[in-house]
Design a protein around this motif. Structure first.
Motif, PDB file in Angstrom:
ATOM      1  N   MET A   1       0.970  -0.711  -0.135  1.00  0.00           N
ATOM      2  CA  MET A   1       0.011   0.610  -0.219  1.00  0.00           C
ATOM      3  C   MET A   1       0.899   1.329  -0.094  1.00  0.00           C
ATOM      4  O   MET A   1       2.127   1.558   1.038  1.00  0.00           O
ATOM      5  CB  MET A   1      -0.846  -0.062   1.339  1.00  0.00           C
ATOM      6  CG  MET A   1      -1.514  -0.398   1.337  1.00  0.00           C
ATOM      7  SD  MET A   1      -2.684  -1.013   2.606  1.00  0.00           S
ATOM      8  CE  MET A   1      -4.206   0.462   2.575  1.00  0.00           C
ATOM      9  N   THR A   2       0.276   2.279  -0.326  1.00  0.00           N
ATOM     10  CA  THR A   2       0.939   3.450  -0.393  1.00  0.00           C
ATOM     11  C   THR A   2       0.338   4.398   0.682  1.00  0.00           C
ATOM     12  O   THR A   2      -0.353   3.931   1.390  1.00  0.00           O
ATOM     13  CB  THR A   2       0.866   4.275  -1.957  1.00  0.00           C
ATOM     14  OG1 THR A   2      -0.572   4.557  -1.727  1.00  0.00           O
ATOM     15  CG2 THR A   2       0.898   4.002  -2.917  1.00  0.00           C
ATOM     16  N   GLU A   3       1.205   5.071   0.842  1.00  0.00           N
ATOM     17  CA  GLU A   3       1.008   5.402   2.256  1.00  0.00           C
ATOM     18  C   GLU A   3      -0.373   6.616   2.338  1.00  0.00           C
ATOM     19  O   GLU A   3      -1.371   6.839   3.381  1.00  0.00           O
ATOM     20  CB  GLU A   3       2.059   7.021   2.772  1.00  0.00           C
ATOM     21  CG  GLU A   3       1.575   7.771   4.251  1.00  0.00           C
ATOM     22  CD  GLU A   3       2.844   8.818   4.543  1.00  0.00           C
ATOM     23  OE1 GLU A   3       2.813   9.641   5.352  1.00  0.00           O
ATOM     24  OE2 GLU A   3       3.917   8.840   3.469  1.00  0.00           O
ATOM     25  N   ARG A   4      -1.038   7.083   1.190  1.00  0.00           N
ATOM     26  CA  ARG A   4      -2.359   7.542   1.038  1.00  0.00           C
ATOM     27  C   ARG A   4      -3.234   6.469   1.538  1.00  0.00           C
ATOM     28  O   ARG A   4      -4.063   6.580   2.265  1.00  0.00           O
ATOM     29  CB  ARG A   4      -2.084   8.782  -0.467  1.00  0.00           C
ATOM     30  CG  ARG A   4      -3.895   8.479  -0.608  1.00  0.00           C
ATOM     31  CD  ARG A   4      -3.416   9.627  -1.445  1.00  0.00           C
ATOM     32  NE  ARG A   4      -3.195  10.837  -1.615  1.00  0.00           N
ATOM     33  CZ  ARG A   4      -2.985  12.574  -2.135  1.00  0.00           C
ATOM     34  NH1 ARG A   4      -3.538  11.628  -3.234  1.00  0.00           N
ATOM     35  NH2 ARG A   4      -3.434  13.219  -2.204  1.00  0.00           N
ATOM     36  N   LYS A   5      -3.000   5.322   0.634  1.00  0.00           N
ATOM     37  CA  LYS A   5      -3.949   4.158   0.882  1.00  0.00           C
ATOM     38  C   LYS A   5      -4.770   3.380   2.108  1.00  0.00           C
ATOM     39  O   LYS A   5      -5.240   3.435   2.620  1.00  0.00           O
ATOM     40  CB  LYS A   5      -3.352   3.261  -0.542  1.00  0.00           C
ATOM     41  CG  LYS A   5      -3.718   3.553  -1.468  1.00  0.00           C
ATOM     42  CD  LYS A   5      -4.343   2.432  -1.854  1.00  0.00           C
ATOM     43  CE  LYS A   5      -4.533   2.620  -4.044  1.00  0.00           C
ATOM     44  NZ  LYS A   5      -6.041   3.042  -4.166  1.00  0.00           N
ATOM     45  N   LEU A   6      -3.204   3.264   2.888  1.00  0.00           N
ATOM     46  CA  LEU A   6      -2.652   3.305   4.063  1.00  0.00           C
ATOM     47  C   LEU A   6      -3.726   4.602   4.773  1.00  0.00           C
ATOM     48  O   LEU A   6      -4.457   3.776   5.667  1.00  0.00           O
ATOM     49  CB  LEU A   6      -1.605   3.482   4.999  1.00  0.00           C
ATOM     50  CG  LEU A   6      -1.491   2.535   6.472  1.00  0.00           C
ATOM     51  CD1 LEU A   6      -2.216   1.514   6.488  1.00  0.00           C
ATOM     52  CD2 LEU A   6       0.201   2.281   6.221  1.00  0.00           C
ATOM     53  N   GLN A   7      -3.450   5.293   5.049  1.00  0.00           N
ATOM     54  CA  GLN A   7      -4.643   6.566   5.846  1.00  0.00           C
ATOM     55  C   GLN A   7      -5.851   7.009   4.921  1.00  0.00           C
ATOM     56  O   GLN A   7      -6.990   6.720   5.987  1.00  0.00           O
ATOM     57  CB  GLN A   7      -3.216   7.959   5.689  1.00  0.00           C
ATOM     58  CG  GLN A   7      -2.479   8.203   5.888  1.00  0.00           C
ATOM     59  CD  GLN A   7      -2.254   8.943   5.123  1.00  0.00           C
ATOM     60  OE1 GLN A   7      -2.637  10.311   4.326  1.00  0.00           O
ATOM     61  NE2 GLN A   7      -1.467  10.172   6.160  1.00  0.00           N
ATOM     62  N   GLU A   8      -6.101   6.671   4.276  1.00  0.00           N
ATOM     63  CA  GLU A   8      -7.345   6.272   3.224  1.00  0.00           C
ATOM     64  C   GLU A   8      -8.100   5.135   4.449  1.00  0.00           C
ATOM     65  O   GLU A   8      -9.440   5.115   4.864  1.00  0.00           O
ATOM     66  CB  GLU A   8      -7.628   6.575   2.046  1.00  0.00           C
ATOM     67  CG  GLU A   8      -7.175   7.195   1.639  1.00  0.00           C
ATOM     68  CD  GLU A   8      -7.494   7.417  -0.012  1.00  0.00           C
ATOM     69  OE1 GLU A   8      -7.732   6.347  -0.513  1.00  0.00           O
ATOM     70  OE2 GLU A   8      -6.896   8.521  -0.558  1.00  0.00           O
ATOM     71  N   ALA A   9      -7.467   3.978   4.449  1.00  0.00           N
ATOM     72  CA  ALA A   9      -7.994   2.658   4.956  1.00  0.00           C
ATOM     73  C   ALA A   9      -8.482   2.734   6.139  1.00  0.00           C
ATOM     74  O   ALA A   9      -9.529   2.552   6.883  1.00  0.00           O
ATOM     75  CB  ALA A   9      -7.244   1.108   5.005  1.00  0.00           C
ATOM     76  N   ALA A  10      -6.936   3.639   7.189  1.00  0.00           N
ATOM     77  CA  ALA A  10      -7.648   3.779   8.573  1.00  0.00           C
ATOM     78  C   ALA A  10      -8.521   4.555   8.238  1.00  0.00           C
ATOM     79  O   ALA A  10      -8.655   4.600  10.278  1.00  0.00           O
ATOM     80  CB  ALA A  10      -6.013   4.481   9.118  1.00  0.00           C
TER      81      ALA A  10
END
Length: 83
Positions: free
Chosen positions: A15-24
């Motif tokens: 995951m990219t940092e952005r995708k990880l933040q969006e998931a959280a």
């Protein structure tokens, strides 16, 4: 699920940092921040830290927290000898 199962390439979820933040962001009653693990100066891993409670817009970085702790532990500058 054993270690061999987790180590198989088809089970990796990159995951990219952005995708990880969006998931959280979709998890209610939790606030999150993403930090980076570095290897030879490059970001090698993302680490998601979570805190249950009121969601905050901005969480301080580990560097900021270390600076705050250092400042709190040291005597205030300019107060020596003041009466």
């Amino acid at each position: 699920m054993g270690q061999e199962e987790l180590a198989r390439e088809e089970n990796l979820n990159l995951m990219t940092e952005r995708k990880l933040q969006e998931a959280a962001e979709g998890i209610e009653d939790w606030s999150f921040r993403v930090e980076h693990a570095r290897l030879f100066g490059l970001k090698s891993n993302l680490i998601l830290f979570g805190h249950r409670g009121v969601r905050t817009a901005i969480a301080p970085s580990l560097e900021t927290m270390a600076l705050i702790e250092t400042m709190a532990a040291s005597p205030a500058s300019g107060s020596a000898g003041a009466k």
